[in-house]
Scaffold this active site. Structure first.
Site, PDB file in Angstrom:
ATOM      1  N   PHE A   1       0.836  -1.322   0.173  1.00 41.88           N
ATOM      2  CA  PHE A   1       0.151  -0.157  -0.021  1.00 41.88           C
ATOM      3  C   PHE A   1       0.741   1.353   0.079  1.00 41.88           C
ATOM      4  O   PHE A   1       2.201   1.191   0.056  1.00 41.88           O
ATOM      5  CB  PHE A   1      -1.164  -0.176   1.139  1.00 41.88           C
ATOM      6  CG  PHE A   1      -0.324   0.158   2.481  1.00 41.88           C
ATOM      7  CD1 PHE A   1       0.331  -0.860   3.022  1.00 41.88           C
ATOM      8  CD2 PHE A   1      -0.625   1.282   3.433  1.00 41.88           C
ATOM      9  CE1 PHE A   1       0.945  -0.656   4.316  1.00 41.88           C
ATOM     10  CE2 PHE A   1      -0.053   1.604   4.517  1.00 41.88           C
ATOM     11  CZ  PHE A   1       0.791   0.407   4.832  1.00 41.88           C
TER      12      PHE A   1
ATOM     13  N   ALA B   1      10.082  -1.607   1.311  1.00 37.17           N
ATOM     14  CA  ALA B   1       8.914  -1.578   0.601  1.00 37.17           C
ATOM     15  C   ALA B   1       7.800  -1.225   1.722  1.00 37.17           C
ATOM     16  O   ALA B   1       7.975  -1.620   2.775  1.00 37.17           O
ATOM     17  CB  ALA B   1       8.694  -2.695  -0.173  1.00 37.17           C
ATOM     18  N   LYS B   2       6.563  -0.613   1.070  1.00 40.51           N
ATOM     19  CA  LYS B   2       5.675  -0.589   2.034  1.00 40.51           C
ATOM     20  C   LYS B   2       4.436  -1.736   2.002  1.00 40.51           C
ATOM     21  O   LYS B   2       3.415  -1.811   1.280  1.00 40.51           O
ATOM     22  CB  LYS B   2       4.836   0.421   1.534  1.00 40.51           C
ATOM     23  CG  LYS B   2       4.368   1.343   2.750  1.00 40.51           C
ATOM     24  CD  LYS B   2       3.837   2.798   2.558  1.00 40.51           C
ATOM     25  CE  LYS B   2       3.023   3.272   3.811  1.00 40.51           C
ATOM     26  NZ  LYS B   2       3.239   3.295   5.104  1.00 40.51           N
ATOM     27  N   ALA B   3       5.104  -2.810   2.586  1.00 38.39           N
ATOM     28  CA  ALA B   3       4.233  -4.244   2.406  1.00 38.39           C
ATOM     29  C   ALA B   3       3.438  -4.236   3.671  1.00 38.39           C
ATOM     30  O   ALA B   3       4.149  -4.111   4.841  1.00 38.39           O
ATOM     31  CB  ALA B   3       5.219  -5.381   2.226  1.00 38.39           C
TER      32      ALA B   3
ATOM     33  N   TYR C   1       3.904  -4.705   8.864  1.00 44.51           N
ATOM     34  CA  TYR C   1       3.119  -4.087   9.741  1.00 44.51           C
ATOM     35  C   TYR C   1       2.687  -4.970  10.871  1.00 44.51           C
ATOM     36  O   TYR C   1       2.027  -4.266  11.974  1.00 44.51           O
ATOM     37  CB  TYR C   1       1.890  -3.163   9.066  1.00 44.51           C
ATOM     38  CG  TYR C   1       2.571  -1.975   8.410  1.00 44.51           C
ATOM     39  CD1 TYR C   1       2.784  -0.798   8.970  1.00 44.51           C
ATOM     40  CD2 TYR C   1       3.171  -2.100   7.085  1.00 44.51           C
ATOM     41  CE1 TYR C   1       3.386   0.228   8.418  1.00 44.51           C
ATOM     42  CE2 TYR C   1       3.769  -1.040   6.297  1.00 44.51           C
ATOM     43  CZ  TYR C   1       3.912   0.041   7.201  1.00 44.51           C
ATOM     44  OH  TYR C   1       4.604   1.267   6.391  1.00 44.51           O
TER      45      TYR C   1
END
Ligand code: PMP
Length: 308
Positions: free
Chosen positions: A36, A159-161, A165
């Site tokens: 995202f 990376a925004k994986a 999170y």
């Protein structure tokens, strides 16, 4: 789900604007490889204002989204221009005229790993920034998490994986359970990495220091923005280097920086207060400068704004 999602009635899903309530997928969807992006648009002229909204650093965010997709083996079936139109349209469909958060999400479809879902939710948020904002100076006790930040040879830390999170959520839950406001990760080597959703900057001898990309941090747009503008516009040197836990304890000030957390001052780490004054003078100057960048009040940096 209630009809409105954080005040939004509509989102964009796979090519069209749909009611949030009707943006549904099967419970069989594989969600572990989702990625995202987190992007904000602020009111022009005053981050607490109303009216024309401008997206901050659209290109940098969308480039990272494409990189995150590539790292996870996904291809985005839209152009960056189409995604920009989608983002603008969904803000307009909701009738928003104050600050909005735009969060494009991409994940593989069930049973068709080469095809993806692309959804763009948006919602309103209250900023910490702007003149005399009491939310900014609120006291914030942080702890060094017992969880290490995911190593980039285990998960795609840069990376925004979404998978990363789970790491952040565990650290936040631990912090809240122990009565803290937030957590700071060390990396797998034991150096300071970042917060649970923001990068960290500390002030030592009047100079800002911040960990390198190799300390398992997300390649942050805000961090890069500050690295580029703070030395030149404010005359405050910024050094990228490893920071030890003890150096963090001994810093004069520390703050988190990121799209979501904006500039968030840190009062103490592991209950050791930082510096003499809170929020510190450097943190305040950086926050004012960042608010001016977001609101388009600095002429030479206005190219970073994209009108909604
Ligand atoms: N680290 C993490 C883990 C984050 O989620 C974020 C927010 N995207 C950041 C750092 C800051 O990145 P950016 O400045 O691009 O928002």
């Amino acid at each position: 789900m209630s009809a409105a999602f954080h005040g939004a009635n509509f989102c964009w899903m796979n090519g069209e604007i749909v009611e949030c309530e009707k943006a549904l997928v099967s419970a069989m969807e594989p969600i572990h490889l989702g990625i995202f992006e987190g992007i904000k648009a602020y009111a022009e002229g005053d981050v607490n204002g109303k009216g024309q909204l401008d997206i901050f650093r659209w290109s940098a965010h969308v480039e990272r989204l494409w990189r995150s997709a590539a790292v996870c083996g996904m291809k985005v079936p839209y152009t960056q221009e189409e995604l920009l139109d989608a983002s603008k349209n969904v803000v307009k469909a909701n009738g928003f005229d104050t600050n909005v958060y735009i969060q494009p999400r991409i994940w593989p479809r069930a049973g068709a790993q080469d095809r993806v879902h692309v959804v763009v939710p948006v919602w309103k948020f209250d900023t910490l920034l702007g003149k005399d904002n009491a939310r900014f100076s609120k006291s914030r006790r942080f702890m060094v998490s017992s969880w290490r930040r995911v190593a980039s040879d285990a998960l795609p830390a840069q990376a925004k994986a979404w998978a990363n999170y789970a790491n952040s959520a565990l650290a936040m839950r631990e912090a809240e359970r122990l009565g803290f406001h937030g957590a700071i990760f060390l990396d797998s080597r034991g150096f300071v990495s970042e917060g649970t959703g923001a990068c960290i900057m500390a002030v030592r001898d009047g100079k800002i220091v911040t960990p390198p990309v190799t300390a398992s941090i997300l390649e942050s747009v805000t961090r890069e923005t500050l690295l580029e503008t703070v030395p030149r516009d404010l005359g405050i040197p910024v050094e990228v280097r490893d920071i030890s836990r003890v150096e963090l304890y001994a810093s004069e000030e520390a703050f988190l920086c990121g799209t979501g957390w904006e500039i968030t001052p840190i009062t103490s780490v592991d209950d050791l207060p930082l510096g003499k004054e809170y929020p510190g003078i450097v943190t305040k100057r950086v926050a004012e400068h960042y608010a001016d960048l977001l609101a388009g009040n600095i002429e030479k940096h206005k190219q970073w704004l994209t009108p909604v």
